[in-house]
Scaffold this active site. Structure first.
Site, PDB file in Angstrom:
ATOM      1  CB  THR A   1      51.633  54.042 -91.103  1.00 24.68           C
ATOM      2  OG1 THR A   1      51.141  54.197 -92.432  1.00 24.68           O
ATOM      3  CG2 THR A   1      51.817  52.579 -90.805  1.00 24.68           C
TER       4      THR A   1
ATOM      5  CD  GLU B   1      46.241  50.903 -96.409  1.00 25.75           C
ATOM      6  OE1 GLU B   1      46.914  51.170 -97.422  1.00 25.75           O
ATOM      7  OE2 GLU B   1      46.646  51.076 -95.258  1.00 25.75           O
TER       8      GLU B   1
ATOM      9  CG  ASP C   1      48.928  52.384-100.436  1.00 25.40           C
ATOM     10  OD1 ASP C   1      49.012  53.601-100.682  1.00 25.40           O
ATOM     11  OD2 ASP C   1      49.198  51.904 -99.318  1.00 25.40           O
TER      12      ASP C   1
ATOM     13  CB  THR D   1      48.734  51.887 -92.058  1.00 23.54           C
ATOM     14  OG1 THR D   1      48.381  53.205 -92.463  1.00 23.54           O
ATOM     15  CG2 THR D   1      48.617  50.944 -93.236  1.00 23.54           C
TER      16      THR D   1
ATOM     17  CB  SER E   1      52.666  48.138 -97.825  1.00 28.58           C
ATOM     18  OG  SER E   1      52.969  48.886 -96.663  1.00 28.58           O
ATOM     19  CB  SER E   2      56.421  52.251 -98.121  1.00 29.78           C
ATOM     20  OG  SER E   2      56.427  52.511 -99.496  1.00 29.78           O
TER      21      SER E   2
ATOM     22  NE  ARG F   1      49.350  47.142 -98.074  1.00 27.78           N
ATOM     23  CZ  ARG F   1      49.153  48.440 -97.915  1.00 27.78           C
ATOM     24  NH1 ARG F   1      48.614  48.899 -96.795  1.00 27.78           N
ATOM     25  NH2 ARG F   1      49.502  49.295 -98.848  1.00 27.78           N
TER      26      ARG F   1
ATOM     27  N   GLY G   1      54.868  56.871 -92.208  1.00 26.26           N
ATOM     28  CA  GLY G   1      55.399  57.895 -93.104  1.00 26.26           C
ATOM     29  C   GLY G   1      55.268  57.613 -94.580  1.00 26.26           C
ATOM     30  N   GLY G   2      54.338  56.706 -94.992  1.00 20.95           N
ATOM     31  CA  GLY G   2      54.215  56.418 -96.419  1.00 20.95           C
ATOM     32  C   GLY G   2      55.530  55.897 -96.970  1.00 20.95           C
TER      33      GLY G   2
END
Length: 569
Positions: A378, A417, A420, A396, A449-450, A99, A470-471
């Site tokens: 993503t 990013e 987020d 992503t 993050s999801s 990440r 898809g967030g």
């Protein structure tokens, strides 16, 4: 129309001459020697070729990811970040966290004006929104630990695609049109995405990316050092300094990917193996499945009003916990993962659910929170090799095409990013804005993050490999695919194609895909007190199912993704 028919021929020719079997709709692809599922057919083919040459699942994932950085620039990337989950056929499990991080110069209020409000959407637009990229470091670390074939061989297909070109597809059209309209404000992006920096590529026309090819060659020759040191690092840092960004050579030099233990749970006799924080997805998936285990979903019926009700209530509770607890564990050492993923805790949550009556999501029940919207753009890769080793990788740029800013001379897009993070400390409202402390901006901190790369195992061997873009809808998309396979006994392609819903605690409304649900079902659902809105599509799941009895591998690439394919042999 005649022009487009001619231009699309190279794409059709690829399908009819490769001899590769790809799935269509609800019929999965079938293979015995390995499978790659991704959002672009050329990337899936690149990964599959690595498997044919003796590469393992990690090797194929690396090759597919670099190929996607070339032919799926909306989400495939060098300038972003993500997660890998690995489950070997021998029971070995691990994950890699790459990440993005906040730059060293970042602060908690860096996006706010004097009025305390977000200034000029700066957490999503412009160079302040860019986090330190992690993709190259993560892929290299995974390969160094577990790869089989030489690194240079895995980067080669992407170099070929960038240097010699590939047919542009319809899916890119809106972005190249946008670039043409905004080329004065985004000159380096225009240089990379337009012919001679001026004209758009039509579907089927050959698109070459020489600057990106040079960057990939440096990565091929020097591994992660080819990105975080030397010429590429200089191009990034110099571009940032000249245009008001924060990332420096020191930021790039200090970046490291992490190998982490997965979060694990079990559901109806299957083991769930997923990503730990800073991903919120693994914890949330296990929490929701634990709640749902107390209901007979098969007897309730797939997507019946009552089954959608209990799904929604499980989603609501897991997303509230997500907002309250989840952040980068390096900055939040007290995340109660064991509690959140326990059967006992799920049982207590289940007791608060009334069958036939919706709960209420109330921001006043949360001391202070700002739930930041995550982009749906993503991409996910699922891979199984001939030995049955499995990789689930999601990575992503955040928004579609990230920040839309290409590093001049390097040919790749930068992420956005930083959006987020929670940009307004201590602020929550009923529309879904949340500002909890675990996800406030701090230097070198990773944003929540999801992304939910997940592997479901049975008796120590992978059975389902799944993930999606898809967030925040990612978590619920993965949840529903798993439930569709285990509870409703669907094949992997049908499980992926089925219509989906999404609820995320705040705002207190359920998204329904605008097809596949009967008016009667929706009426019954709304009569329980739920509010509904409709969306065109939710997610683009990429999945694999390995038959535990025969070993046959079945792949499903979501038809919601324009160029996606499951490729195996």
């Amino acid at each position: 129309m005649k022009r487009y028919s001619i231009l699309i021929l190279p794409v059709l020719f690829t399908f009819f001459t490769t001899g590769i079997f790809c799935q269509t709709g609800r019929t999965p692809a079938r293979a015995v020697n390995g499978m790659v599922v991704s959002s672009h057919y050329l990337a899936s083919q690149a990964g599959d070729e690595i498997l044919k040459k003796g590469g393992n699942a990690i090797d194929a994932t690396v090759a597919t990811a670099f190929a996607l950085a070339v032919n799926l620039p909306s989400a495939g990337n060098l300038g972003g970040g993500g997660f890998i989950v690995y489950h070997g056929n021998n029971g070995a499990q691990t994950t890699f966290n790459f990440r993005e991080k906040a730059p060293l110069a970042a602060t908690a209020d860096m996006f706010l004006g004097e009025d305390g409000k977000i200034k000029n959407n700066s957490n999503h637009e412009g160079l302040l929104a860019v986090g330190v990229p992690g993709t190259v470091a993560g892929l290299f670390k995974a390969h160094q630990k577990m790869g089989k074939l030489p690194w240079a061989q895995l980067v080669a297909p992407a170099i070929d695609l960038a240097e010699n070109g590939f047919p542009a597809t319809y899916d890119m059209n809106w972005f190249v049109e946008w670039v043409k309209k905004n080329k004065k404000e985004y000159p380096s992006t225009a240089k990379a995405f337009l012919k001679n920096g001026e004209e758009i590529y039509f579907p089927g026309e050959l698109w070459k990316q020489p600057d990106l090819a040079k960057t990939l060659k440096r990565i091929q020759a020097k591994g992660a050092d080819g990105f975080y040191k030397g010429e590429t690092a200089d191009l990034i840092a110099d571009y940032m300094k000249a245009n008001g960004g924060l990332i420096t050579r020191e930021d790039l030099l200090k970046y490291e990917a992490e190998e982490l233990k997965p979060v694990t749970g079990n559901y109806r006799g299957y083991e769930i193996v997923s990503m730990a924080p800073p991903s919120s997805g693994g914890v949330a998936i296990i929490e929701m499945l634990n709640i749902l285990e107390g209901y007979d979903l098969k007897q309730m019926g797939h997507n019946s009003a009552i089954s959608l009700h209990v799904l929604t209530e499980a989603m609501r509770r897991a997303f509230a916990d997500r907002a309250l607890h989840i952040g980068d564990p390096n900055f939040n050492p007290g995340i109660p993962i064991e509690k959140l993923t326990s059967k006992e805790y799920a049982g207590r949550l289940r007791e608060t659910i009334e069958l036939g009556m919706a709960s209420v999501s109330d921001s006043a029940n949360f001391s202070a929170a700002h739930l930041v919207p995550e982009s749906p753009e993503t991409t996910h890769v699922s891979v199984v090799d001939k030995e049955g080793n499995a990789v689930s990788m999601t990575y992503t740029l955040e928004a579609s095409y990230g920040s839309r800013i290409v590093v001049d001379g390097a040919g790749f897009l930068l992420n956005n990013e930083m959006g987020d993070f929670n940009p307004i400390p201590g602020y929550t409202n009923s529309r879904g804005l949340i500002g909890t402390e675990p996800n406030l901006v701090e230097p070198e901190k990773r944003m929540v993050s999801s992304m939910t790369p997940t592997i479901v195992a049975k008796d120590g061997k992978p059975v389902i490999v799944i993930g999606s873009p898809g967030g925040r809808t990612i978590i619920n998309t993965v949840l529903q695919v798993i439930v569709n396979v285990i509870d409703h006994e669907m094949n992997i392609a049908r499980a992926i194609e089925a219509p989906r819903i999404h609820h995320q605690w705040l705002p207190d409304i359920t998204s329904f895909e605008n097809w596949g649900f009967s008016p009667d079902t929706r009426d019954l659902y709304e009569n329980m007190g739920h509010k509904i809105r409709t969306v065109t599509n939710q997610g683009q799941a990429m999945g694999i199912f390995i038959d535990p009895e025969t070993g046959i591998i079945y792949g499903g690439a979501d038809s919601r993704s324009y160029d996606a394919r499951a490729v195996g042999d």
